[in-house]
Design an enzyme around this catalytic site. Structure first.
Site, PDB file in Angstrom:
ATOM      1  N   ASP A  87      29.708 -65.084  99.225  1.00  0.00           N
ATOM      2  CA  ASP A  87      31.824 -65.772  99.118  1.00  0.00           C
ATOM      3  C   ASP A  87      32.422 -64.275  99.399  1.00  0.00           C
ATOM      4  OD1 ASP A  87      33.288 -66.869  97.790  1.00  0.00           O
ATOM      5  OD2 ASP A  87      34.068 -64.760  96.412  1.00  0.00           O
TER       6      ASP A  87
ATOM      7  N   GLU B  70      37.643 -59.523 106.367  1.00  0.00           N
ATOM      8  CA  GLU B  70      38.310 -60.613 105.502  1.00  0.00           C
ATOM      9  C   GLU B  70      39.854 -60.690 105.908  1.00  0.00           C
ATOM     10  OE1 GLU B  70      37.090 -60.798 101.187  1.00  0.00           O
ATOM     11  OE2 GLU B  70      35.209 -60.421 101.462  1.00  0.00           O
TER      12      GLU B  70
ATOM     13  N   VAL C  20      28.215 -61.785  95.652  1.00  0.00           N
ATOM     14  CA  VAL C  20      29.480 -62.068  95.003  1.00  0.00           C
ATOM     15  C   VAL C  20      30.228 -61.315  94.372  1.00  0.00           C
ATOM     16  CG1 VAL C  20      29.339 -65.267  94.330  1.00  0.00           C
ATOM     17  CG2 VAL C  20      28.904 -62.581  92.946  1.00  0.00           C
ATOM     18  N   GLY C  21      29.426 -59.613  95.235  1.00  0.00           N
ATOM     19  CA  GLY C  21      29.972 -58.787  94.669  1.00  0.00           C
ATOM     20  C   GLY C  21      31.084 -57.991  96.135  1.00  0.00           C
ATOM     21  N   ARG C  22      30.547 -57.322  97.066  1.00  0.00           N
ATOM     22  CA  ARG C  22      31.341 -56.826  97.420  1.00  0.00           C
ATOM     23  C   ARG C  22      31.010 -57.498  99.301  1.00  0.00           C
ATOM     24  NH1 ARG C  22      34.524 -57.192  94.734  1.00  0.00           N
ATOM     25  NH2 ARG C  22      36.061 -55.723  93.801  1.00  0.00           N
TER      26      ARG C  22
ATOM     27  N   ILE D 223      29.361 -59.325  84.439  1.00  0.00           N
ATOM     28  CA  ILE D 223      28.638 -60.738  85.508  1.00  0.00           C
ATOM     29  C   ILE D 223      28.106 -60.789  85.655  1.00  0.00           C
ATOM     30  CG2 ILE D 223      29.160 -61.436  87.438  1.00  0.00           C
ATOM     31  CD1 ILE D 223      31.872 -60.225  88.079  1.00  0.00           C
TER      32      ILE D 223
ATOM     33  N   HIS E  85      35.624 -65.748  99.668  1.00  0.00           N
ATOM     34  CA  HIS E  85      36.684 -64.960  98.774  1.00  0.00           C
ATOM     35  C   HIS E  85      36.699 -65.601  97.223  1.00  0.00           C
ATOM     36  CE1 HIS E  85      37.085 -60.427  98.074  1.00  0.00           C
ATOM     37  NE2 HIS E  85      36.740 -61.034  96.770  1.00  0.00           N
TER      38      HIS E  85
ATOM     39  N   ALA F 134      35.839 -67.061  94.582  1.00  0.00           N
ATOM     40  CA  ALA F 134      34.939 -66.653  93.441  1.00  0.00           C
ATOM     41  C   ALA F 134      36.008 -66.470  91.880  1.00  0.00           C
ATOM     42  CB  ALA F 134      33.441 -65.478  93.456  1.00  0.00           C
TER      43      ALA F 134
END
Length: 316
Positions: A257, A262, A231-233, A154, A281, A283
């Site tokens: 994101d 969550e 956009v990872g964790r 990515i 979340h 993406a």
């Protein structure tokens, strides 16, 4: 071979000729009558349900996760003899697309434009004649110094797109050198690069080494005009430190994101942090090429090796 496919994927029996394909509800444990399955695909199953499925599948030989991070599958307790493979590579294009979208959203000041639209106000500071590189702001990716922390598939794909838009991209990975034509530094070299960074993008996995990697010290090292994208964790960001950095103007803006918890609770201070864009979340969520990955790993299972994305499992 009996293969269990969740109802959350578009893999169908036509993709797996020569096998008995059974569709199961991802939100429920695998039915007892299919406990003899030798392969199972995991996508979108809650952790507690997955644990029950793992307990029931006493003959499973291959567990194919479609998520890039196999944490929940490894924690579920599938039999030690089973090979576990991840979905690394299935989310490269959609996650890259979203990362670029929320990055450009910040760079091109779209949140401010949306606020003006809501107020029915034509803001001359956003349009009209503008300097290409205004002092203290990032308003274009042209000549922007972009640092991508987490330089797998990515990160490299995003690097290519940013480079095509005129950015100067550097990757951050465990080992330095060059990947995909881009220079790469190690996390230990970050302190000397952060002060000259315009955009910092995180595409880090969840593990003990990345826990709150973006901490107060790292944020303080960025210049005040810097933008941050994750956009990872969610676990890789110290969210309290991020809220403070945004509130004090230590950085100019951010886009997340993913968050540590969550869904993000309604009382989280992230919701009201200035200049922060939050997406739920969104993406990934749409693996591309899952059928081909599964077919290849089924062939590897039959041949006794050569798996793609095999995950190392701790031995008892």
């Amino acid at each position: 071979m009996k293969i269990l496919i969740p109802d959350t994927t578009d893999i169908d029996s036509g993709d797996l000729t020569g096998h008995e394909v059974v569709r199961y509800a991802a939100a429920e444990p695998v039915p007892p009558e299919h406990a003899d399955a030798e392969a199972v695909v995991v996508w979108g199953t809650p952790g507690d349900v997955l644990q029950e499925t793992a307990r029931r599948l006493t003959r499973v030989k291959l567990v194919q996760a479609l998520a890039a991070g196999p944490d929940s599958v490894l924690a579920a307790g599938f039999r030690a003899e089973a090979v576990v493979c991840s979905g690394v590579g299935l989310h490269t294009r959609p996650v890259t697309e979203h990362a670029l979208a929320i990055l450009l959203n910040l760079v091109r000041q779209l949140p401010a434009a949306a606020r003006s639209q809501g107020e029915r106000t034509w803001d001359p500071q956003l349009g009209g004649l503008q300097p290409l590189h205004p002092e203290g702001r990032v308003t274009t990716l042209l000549d922007a110094r972009v640092l991508i922390w987490g330089f797998g598939a990515i990160g490299q794909h995003l690097a290519d797109l940013c480079t095509a838009l005129g950015s100067q991209v550097t990757g951050v990975a465990r080992s330095s050198g060059e990947r995909g034509g881009h220079p790469v530094i190690t996390p230990e070299q970050l302190p000397e690069h952060l002060p000259g960074t315009d955009v910092l993008v995180l595409v880090l996995p969840h593990d003990p080494a990345t826990e709150r990697a973006l901490d107060r010290e790292t944020l303080d090292a960025l210049p005040p005009h810097a933008l941050v994208v994750n956009v990872g964790r969610g676990s890789t960001v110290d969210e309290d430190a991020l809220v403070e950095a945004l509130s004090t103007g230590s950085i100019a803006g951010a886009a997340l994101d993913v968050t540590a918890q969550e869904p993000l609770p309604a009382d989280s201070p992230l919701w009201t942090a200035p200049n922060l864009t939050i997406t739920p979340h969104m993406a990934g969520g749409r693996p591309i090429g899952a059928a081909g990955l599964l077919r290849g790993n089924l062939e590897a299972l039959a041949q006794g090796g050569g798996f793609t994305n095999r995950v190392a499992r701790a031995r008892a």
